[in-house]
Motif scaffolding. Structure first.
Motif, PDB file in Angstrom:
ATOM      1  N   PHE A 130      38.189  -2.099   7.281  1.00 35.71           N
ATOM      2  CA  PHE A 130      37.409  -3.196   6.703  1.00 35.71           C
ATOM      3  C   PHE A 130      37.408  -3.061   5.188  1.00 35.71           C
ATOM      4  O   PHE A 130      37.603  -1.983   4.638  1.00 35.71           O
ATOM      5  CB  PHE A 130      35.967  -3.202   7.240  1.00 35.71           C
ATOM      6  N   PHE A 131      37.197  -4.196   4.555  1.00 38.43           N
ATOM      7  CA  PHE A 131      37.147  -4.246   3.090  1.00 38.43           C
ATOM      8  C   PHE A 131      35.685  -4.242   2.671  1.00 38.43           C
ATOM      9  O   PHE A 131      34.896  -5.070   3.118  1.00 38.43           O
ATOM     10  CB  PHE A 131      37.851  -5.495   2.571  1.00 38.43           C
ATOM     11  N   GLN A 132      35.333  -3.311   1.822  1.00 37.90           N
ATOM     12  CA  GLN A 132      33.952  -3.172   1.375  1.00 37.90           C
ATOM     13  C   GLN A 132      33.921  -3.230  -0.139  1.00 37.90           C
ATOM     14  O   GLN A 132      34.542  -2.425  -0.821  1.00 37.90           O
ATOM     15  CB  GLN A 132      33.352  -1.856   1.869  1.00 37.90           C
ATOM     16  N   GLN A 172      44.939  -8.723  12.089  1.00 35.60           N
ATOM     17  CA  GLN A 172      44.342  -9.432  10.963  1.00 35.60           C
ATOM     18  C   GLN A 172      42.942  -9.940  11.311  1.00 35.60           C
ATOM     19  O   GLN A 172      42.031  -9.900  10.476  1.00 35.60           O
ATOM     20  CB  GLN A 172      45.247 -10.597  10.564  1.00 35.60           C
ATOM     21  N   GLN A 173      42.770 -10.402  12.533  1.00 39.34           N
ATOM     22  CA  GLN A 173      41.445 -10.858  12.941  1.00 39.34           C
ATOM     23  C   GLN A 173      40.442  -9.706  12.954  1.00 39.34           C
ATOM     24  O   GLN A 173      39.299  -9.872  12.505  1.00 39.34           O
ATOM     25  CB  GLN A 173      41.533 -11.488  14.332  1.00 39.34           C
ATOM     26  N   ASN A 174      40.860  -8.549  13.447  1.00 37.49           N
ATOM     27  CA  ASN A 174      39.956  -7.396  13.455  1.00 37.49           C
ATOM     28  C   ASN A 174      39.561  -6.993  12.041  1.00 37.49           C
ATOM     29  O   ASN A 174      38.412  -6.587  11.798  1.00 37.49           O
ATOM     30  CB  ASN A 174      40.636  -6.223  14.164  1.00 37.49           C
ATOM     31  N   TYR A 175      40.495  -7.103  11.099  1.00 41.58           N
ATOM     32  CA  TYR A 175      40.178  -6.758   9.710  1.00 41.58           C
ATOM     33  C   TYR A 175      39.128  -7.708   9.137  1.00 41.58           C
ATOM     34  O   TYR A 175      38.178  -7.276   8.468  1.00 41.58           O
ATOM     35  CB  TYR A 175      41.456  -6.801   8.878  1.00 41.58           C
ATOM     36  N   VAL A 176      39.269  -9.005   9.399  1.00 38.05           N
ATOM     37  CA  VAL A 176      38.301  -9.983   8.893  1.00 38.05           C
ATOM     38  C   VAL A 176      36.944  -9.785   9.554  1.00 38.05           C
ATOM     39  O   VAL A 176      35.892  -9.792   8.881  1.00 38.05           O
ATOM     40  CB  VAL A 176      38.834 -11.407   9.125  1.00 38.05           C
TER      41      VAL A 176
END
Length: 625
Positions: A234-236, A328-332
């Motif tokens: 994930f992007f934090q 990609q969906q899991n990342y979002v």
């Protein structure tokens, strides 16, 4: 026995017979010496196999831990260390991850030609790190098969330089990494990068022992299983967090701010005093005007409830790890969930594939976030659909995996057909025998696999999926179509959204992550549910990631060259541009937000919708896409 030894035996016996019959003692003595040499080497090799080899023991450390189960993160590096030691009395198959309080490996200096291959699943990307410790006499070699698990192999050469090491076999190119030694054991370290979320198992290590002259070879697979759950990355960032500050604007007609009574600085309402209210909340001026006690009630922020609808159909799982739409969906989802949890917003999700819909409970806090990630990891690890037919490529890959992981089963004589002159029939019979042993098939199922090619294809698919191959050829046929599953998944999407609306509260955010081709072809299934959600003043956001990680360009694309790959890329972009225009025209005019991205821009769009829902504001239809 290798071909070299067979030819040497044939020549020695032929020379011995010719020397005896023709009365040439020199030829007979030389031939007899060669025969005795091969026999002595065979006895020496058998002594090593039966007496010295069972003393070997292995231990694998993943991120400095030897637990049988654990948790890893996608997109991060993993340090793996494999230790080799010797025990006074043990067996090859009993190498568990226990502390190695054993005899130093230098005591087994007779086991000088050994190749150990650590089987690394396809979900890991192989990266060799710098060596640590004292460099010794062995080199690392690696070989990567396309769409097969990576193999990490290293060769134990002669110890202390008493003998020259045997060359590395063909197909295993040398690398600049080395063994490192300590006082009690040999160890080897390498690095891998996790490509996607899921559940992965390190199956074990393949051991190949060769004599000094290459006459004899023994292949064994040492089971050393370690299972890990890989959580999505994930992007934090601070700038991606939702804004909790109220906007100074009045909401539109029919839309109200989310508010409830609590402790705050904003006045919500005045009501009559009730016994038990704190005296400091009494509004004395209002009470004097009305000649009755009035109590102030203050506003309290109500968290925005976010619901994710994740598409897990076949079209989102096809492709290599890290390049699938599901990755990609899991990342979002993980990034948005992290930002929502950070400000106290509850989250939930509906995991949808072509057959069922799994709804998660409302989650909050750090434990809820971890539960969401675990659910995504388990959802990413689903078995593939049945394969329609058997292909020669499936047989090749299945036999390669069996040779790598089950060499002792292939050596059993009752898995071969006697007096068979057709190699394909003989190999197929051996493969079916190994599958029956590994997958615990009944005798009837084994016979049916040998006769029915479709049943054999499904059984091979189970083996390939257990080996860690992604959903692509040969696990799925190259012409496998998913058109029939698109309508089913979109119908389940519409049903899940309708049920969520029935249980929803005010101003919730619905995030729909789906295959853009499935959405565009079966949008009529989703439009009634989307209209109902928007009519109840909920926020609807569509996230449609692309397989190429490229957003559709607004203008026409000119191919850079006349290659087939470039023409396919241009055609894919043209198709994506048409689908984007269609979805934008149909969805944005209703008030839903649409993005053709599975990265940071999609995260920002969803968080903007959350901010609008929190503030109780609306936007002009079509202002955002």
């Amino acid at each position: 026995m290798s071909n070299r030894a067979r030819w040497l035996l044939i020549l020695s016996l032929t020379g011995l017979a010719a020397g005896v019959l023709r009365g040439q003692p020199t030829v007979a003595y030389l031939s007899l010496s060669a025969f005795i040499w091969v026999l002595a080497e065979w006895l020496r090799f058998q002594f090593r196999v039966r007496v010295l080899l069972p003393r070997l023991k292995l231990r694998r450390l993943v991120n400095q831990r030897d637990d049988q189960t654990g948790t890893l993160w996608a997109g991060r590096q993993v340090q793996v260390e494999l230790q080799l030691a010797t025990a006074p009395r043990t067996s090859v198959g009993s190498s568990t991850n226990q502390p190695l309080d054993l005899v130093p490996v230098r005591d087994l200096h007779h086991l000088h030609n050994i190749i150990l291959q650590d089987v690394v699943p396809e979900i890991f990307g192989l990266q060799f790190g710098p060596a640590t410790g004292t460099t010794m006499w062995s080199e690392l070699a690696a070989k990567t098969w396309q769409n097969l698990p990576h193999r990490i192999a290293w060769k134990m050469g002669r110890i202390f330089g008493l003998w020259s090491p045997t060359p590395i076999p063909d197909g295993l190119p040398p690398s600049g990494n080395w063994w490192s030694a300590d006082q009690d054991r040999e160890r080897f370290q390498y690095q891998v990068t996790t490509r996607a979320a899921g559940v992965v198992t390190f199956p074990g290590v393949r051991l190949t022992m060769v004599d000094s002259f290459g006459f004899f070879q023994l292949d064994r697979f040492i089971a050393l299983e370690q299972t890990f759950r890989i959580l999505p990355d994930f992007f934090q960032s601070a700038e991606l967090r939702p804004d909790v500050k109220r906007h100074n604007s009045l909401p539109s007609h029919g839309i109200h701010r989310l508010k409830r009574s609590g402790v705050s600085s904003e006045l919500l309402e005045l009501r009559e005093y009730v016994a038990g209210d704190p005296p400091k909340s009494i509004a004395w001026k209002a009470s004097a005007r009305r000649e009755t006690l009035m109590t102030r009630q203050y506003e309290s922020e109500v968290p925005v409830r976010v619901q994710f609808f994740i598409d897990g159909s076949v079209s989102t799982r096809v492709g290599g790890y890290g390049l699938r739409l599901l990755d990609q969906q899991n990342y979002v989802v993980a990034s948005v969930a992290k930002a929502a949890i950070a400000v106290g917003d509850p989250i939930t999700g509906s995991l949808i594939d072509e057959s069922r819909c799994q709804r998660l409970p409302w989650l909050a806090g750090d434990l809820g976030f971890l539960r969401m990630l675990r659910s995504l990891a388990e959802f990413a690890d689903r078995p593939p659909p049945t394969t329609p037919r058997l292909t020669p490529r499936m047989l090749i890959y299945a036999m390669a995996i069996c040779q790598q992981r089950y060499p002792e089963l292939l050596e059993r004589p009752y898995y071969s057909i006697p007096f068979s002159f057709f190699a394909a029939t003989r190999e197929k019979y051996r493969l079916v025998g190994v599958l029956a042993e590994v997958l615990r098939l009944t005798p009837r199922e084994q016979a049916e696999c040998y006769i029915d090619d479709r049943l054999l294809a499904n059984t091979i698919g189970r083996l390939l999926f257990a080996a860690g191959l992604p959903w692509m050829a040969p696990l799925l046929a190259e012409d496998y179509t998913t058109e029939e599953t698109h309508a089913q998944s979109m119908g389940l999407f519409a049903t899940a959204i309708s049920r969520s609306i029935a249980r929803a509260r005010d101003n919730e955010v619905f995030v729909i992550l789906a295959d853009p081709y499935a959405c565009a072809q079966h949008l009529d299934h989703l439009l009634p549910a989307v209209k109902l959600a928007l009519a109840k003043h909920h926020r609807v956001a569509f996230v449609c990631p692309t397989p190429t990680f490229e957003r559709p360009q607004p203008g026409a694309i000119t191919p850079r060259n006349d290659s087939v790959g470039e023409l396919l890329r241009v055609a894919e972009q043209a198709r994506a541009r048409e689908l984007k225009a269609y979805l934008k025209r149909e969805l944005v005019r209703l008030g839903a937000a649409v993005t053709y991205s599975g990265e940071r821009s999609a995260i920002q769009m969803v968080l903007s919708e959350m901010d609008l829902a929190r503030a109780g504001r609306s936007r002009v239809h079509g202002a955002r896409s």
